[in-house]
Enzyme design. Structure first.
Site, PDB file in Angstrom:
ATOM      1  NE  ARG A 122      -6.848  60.224 -10.590  1.00 38.21           N
ATOM      2  CZ  ARG A 122      -6.202  59.888 -11.702  1.00 38.21           C
ATOM      3  NH1 ARG A 122      -6.800  60.014 -12.863  1.00 38.21           N
ATOM      4  NH2 ARG A 122      -4.968  59.443 -11.642  1.00 38.21           N
ATOM      5  CE  LYS A 226     -28.463  59.613   5.832  1.00 37.23           C
ATOM      6  NZ  LYS A 226     -28.006  58.248   5.733  1.00 37.23           N
ATOM      7  CG  HIS A 247     -26.955  53.858  14.754  1.00 41.19           C
ATOM      8  ND1 HIS A 247     -28.237  54.329  14.923  1.00 41.19           N
ATOM      9  CD2 HIS A 247     -26.908  53.368  13.485  1.00 41.19           C
ATOM     10  CE1 HIS A 247     -28.915  54.143  13.805  1.00 41.19           C
ATOM     11  NE2 HIS A 247     -28.147  53.561  12.916  1.00 41.19           N
TER      12      HIS A 247
HETATM   13  N1  LIG Z   1     -24.393  54.300   3.484  1.00 44.84           N
HETATM   14  C1  LIG Z   1     -25.120  54.530   4.544  1.00 44.84           C
HETATM   15  O1  LIG Z   1     -25.370  55.672   4.932  1.00 44.84           O
HETATM   16  C2  LIG Z   1     -25.705  53.368   5.282  1.00 44.84           C
HETATM   17  C3  LIG Z   1     -26.659  53.576   6.292  1.00 44.84           C
HETATM   18  C4  LIG Z   1     -27.205  52.476   6.919  1.00 44.84           C
HETATM   19  C5  LIG Z   1     -26.806  51.197   6.565  1.00 44.84           C
HETATM   20  N2  LIG Z   1     -25.870  51.029   5.589  1.00 44.84           N
HETATM   21  C6  LIG Z   1     -25.453  49.686   5.157  1.00 44.84           C
HETATM   22  O2  LIG Z   1     -26.580  49.069   4.558  1.00 44.84           O
HETATM   23  C7  LIG Z   1     -26.411  47.660   4.645  1.00 44.84           C
HETATM   24  C8  LIG Z   1     -27.732  47.039   5.031  1.00 44.84           C
HETATM   25  O3  LIG Z   1     -28.668  47.345   4.038  1.00 44.84           O
HETATM   26  P1  LIG Z   1     -30.038  46.528   3.888  1.00 44.84           P
HETATM   27  O4  LIG Z   1     -30.667  46.404   5.220  1.00 44.84           O
HETATM   28  O5  LIG Z   1     -30.799  47.150   2.783  1.00 44.84           O
HETATM   29  O6  LIG Z   1     -29.532  45.061   3.530  1.00 44.84           O
HETATM   30  P2  LIG Z   1     -29.297  44.271   2.153  1.00 44.84           P
HETATM   31  O7  LIG Z   1     -28.846  45.151   1.088  1.00 44.84           O
HETATM   32  O8  LIG Z   1     -28.467  43.094   2.503  1.00 44.84           O
HETATM   33  O9  LIG Z   1     -30.771  43.762   1.819  1.00 44.84           O
HETATM   34  C9  LIG Z   1     -31.426  42.897   2.699  1.00 44.84           C
HETATM   35  C10 LIG Z   1     -31.970  41.669   1.975  1.00 44.84           C
HETATM   36  O10 LIG Z   1     -33.143  42.027   1.242  1.00 44.84           O
HETATM   37  C11 LIG Z   1     -33.040  41.575  -0.104  1.00 44.84           C
HETATM   38  N3  LIG Z   1     -33.836  42.494  -0.891  1.00 44.84           N
HETATM   39  C12 LIG Z   1     -33.502  43.734  -1.308  1.00 44.84           C
HETATM   40  N4  LIG Z   1     -34.559  44.338  -1.862  1.00 44.84           N
HETATM   41  C13 LIG Z   1     -35.565  43.450  -1.829  1.00 44.84           C
HETATM   42  C14 LIG Z   1     -36.934  43.501  -2.227  1.00 44.84           C
HETATM   43  N5  LIG Z   1     -37.468  44.609  -2.737  1.00 44.84           N
HETATM   44  N6  LIG Z   1     -37.697  42.405  -2.027  1.00 44.84           N
HETATM   45  C15 LIG Z   1     -37.175  41.290  -1.460  1.00 44.84           C
HETATM   46  N7  LIG Z   1     -35.910  41.183  -1.034  1.00 44.84           N
HETATM   47  C16 LIG Z   1     -35.127  42.275  -1.207  1.00 44.84           C
HETATM   48  C17 LIG Z   1     -31.570  41.540  -0.381  1.00 44.84           C
HETATM   49  O11 LIG Z   1     -31.261  40.654  -1.426  1.00 44.84           O
HETATM   50  C18 LIG Z   1     -31.014  41.049   0.957  1.00 44.84           C
HETATM   51  O12 LIG Z   1     -31.109  39.662   1.039  1.00 44.84           O
HETATM   52  C19 LIG Z   1     -25.303  47.406   5.642  1.00 44.84           C
HETATM   53  O13 LIG Z   1     -24.160  46.992   4.953  1.00 44.84           O
HETATM   54  C20 LIG Z   1     -25.068  48.769   6.278  1.00 44.84           C
HETATM   55  O14 LIG Z   1     -23.729  48.951   6.668  1.00 44.84           O
HETATM   56  C21 LIG Z   1     -25.317  52.083   4.942  1.00 44.84           C
END
Ligand SMILES: NC(=O)c1ccc[n+]([C@@H]2O[C@H](COP(=O)([O-])OP(=O)(O)OC[C@H]3O[C@@H](n4cnc5c(N)ncnc54)[C@H](O)[C@@H]3O)[C@@H](O)[C@H]2O)c1
Length: 360
Positions: A122, A226, A247
């Site tokens: 939880r 933010k 968005h």
């Molecule tokens: N919770 C929220 O408020 C919120 C807001 C925006 C987006 N999101 C979510 O976030 C996700 C996208 O996140 P993202 O863009 O970080 O994608 P991701 O987590 O898939 O990372 C992108 C790529 O970069 C790689 N990577 C990560 N750190 C690295 C580094 N330092 N060096 C090299 N490679 C690295 C990862 O392995 C992956 O292949 C989506 O699922 C989206 O829905 C959530």
């Protein structure tokens, strides 16, 4: 290293620090020891992040009790089977109520691990160590966690705040260019909404971004904006909706191309461009600001085009299926002045269609 505090109004005792700096990996163990009561940690990460930084984090946590759980990288990882794997691993290592789950990676890992942390026993402590620009400026702050279903993205989740966020900017050095741009699209969004974020000091982020090269300032101020918004409206009942600038159309583009053609950042950048057209044509902003905004997108090489084989009708159709539709009306966050936005529900469909056409 800078420390920013997120002060949530809606939940008592749920304030948390965001530590931002360069080369702070070596201090991570110390930061966690000082700010957490957990005795054991389950670190959720993906293969890319583990192979680049697993050893560094292992060394930094020397003396603490922890285990890694490593997933494939990419959006497909955000699923219910993997939530179940995190729960199983937590049971196996006897993670208790006062222990913690750490998300070590991009937004995918943050959303997945956060949702598992919100539900296991939880709710156990949740720590974010974001390693992509998008995660550092956006997904690690604000408490949205969740997973995707076959039917759509982010359909199941929880608002669950971390106890701390630790951002080492040096991780950006290994981030592929297209991932960096995904984060930059969100950064530009903050510049376009700055005045509406209700921060105490207006810095003119738009002007800063025209010359700024240092990620310390960019990440810090994006997080501050933010944090200001989510501290006033944790669960998106009002102000938080402004974070969706760009968005609505961005999601429609992503959805009708099955998340395969554009990265999230590319789609959001197009969504941003489109809302500037809508605002100009609706006479909400003047030509000078319109040109300034479009120039900024060009400076950051975020001016993308939709290929002709993607039909405008498909984009419009997925627009009306978006989560942000309320009572059958598409809601748009629109620029109404320099660095200012408002929410609208009655935008002329012809103006919207024309704006999308400008993306081709
Ligand atoms: N919770 C929220 O408020 C919120 C807001 C925006 C987006 N999101 C979510 O976030 C996700 C996208 O996140 P993202 O863009 O970080 O994608 P991701 O987590 O898939 O990372 C992108 C790529 O970069 C790689 N990577 C990560 N750190 C690295 C580094 N330092 N060096 C090299 N490679 C690295 C990862 O392995 C992956 O292949 C989506 O699922 C989206 O829905 C959530």
């Amino acid at each position: 290293m800078q420390i920013l505090n997120v002060n949530l109004k809606s939940e008592q005792n749920k304030n948390y620090p965001i530590f931002i700096g360069k080369a702070i990996f070596s201090n991570i163990g110390e930061l966690i020891l000082k700010n957490s009561k957990a005795k054991k940690f389950l670190i959720v990460t993906d293969k890319n992040v583990y192979s680049l930084y697993g050893k560094l984090l292992t060394d930094a946590l020397n003396g603490l009790k922890f285990e890694f759980l490593i997933f494939e990288s990419g959006e497909k990882t955000k699923n219910i089977q993997n939530i179940s794997k995190i729960w199983d691993k937590a049971v196996e290592i006897k993670l208790e109520r006062k222990d913690a789950i750490i998300a070590f990676g991009g937004g995918v890992i943050g959303d997945l691990a956060g949702f598992a942390a919100s539900s296991y026993l939880r709710g156990v402590e949740f720590i974010q160590i974001p390693t992509t620009l998008l995660a550092q400026v956006d997904s690690s702050v604000g408490g949205k966690t969740g997973i995707d279903l076959e039917q759509g993205k982010n359909l199941v989740g929880a608002f669950y705040q971390p106890s701390m966020v630790i951002t080492d900017l040096d991780t950006l050095k290994t981030l592929p260019e297209k991932e960096l741009k995904t984060g930059l699209a969100e950064v530009l969004k903050y510049a376009f909404i700055e005045k509406s974020c209700e921060v105490n000091t207006y810095k003119d982020f738009l002007s800063i971004l025209k010359t700024e090269k240092d990620f310390q300032n960019i990440v810090e101020y994006s997080c501050a904006l933010k944090a200001s918004v989510v501290s006033k409206d944790e669960k998106e009942s009002g102000l938080r909706a402004i974070l969706n600038l760009g968005h609505t159309i961005g999601h429609a583009i992503e959805k009708c191309t099955h998340y395969e053609i554009f990265t999230h950042g590319e789609a959001i950048a197009m969504g941003l461009k489109a809302v500037f057209f809508i605002s100009k044509d609706s006479k909400l902003i003047n030509e000078i600001y319109f040109n300034e905004a479009l120039d900024l997108l060009k400076i950051y090489e975020l001016d993308y085009k939709i290929p002709k084989n993607i039909l405008i009708d498909d984009i419009i159709k997925s627009l009306s299926n978006d989560k942000k539709v309320l009572n059958g009306k598409v809601r748009f966050v629109l620029p109404t002045g320099r660095a200012q936005v408002e929410i609208f529900e009655n935008i002329d469909e012809k103006i919207v269609e024309k704006a999308i056409r400008e993306l081709y």
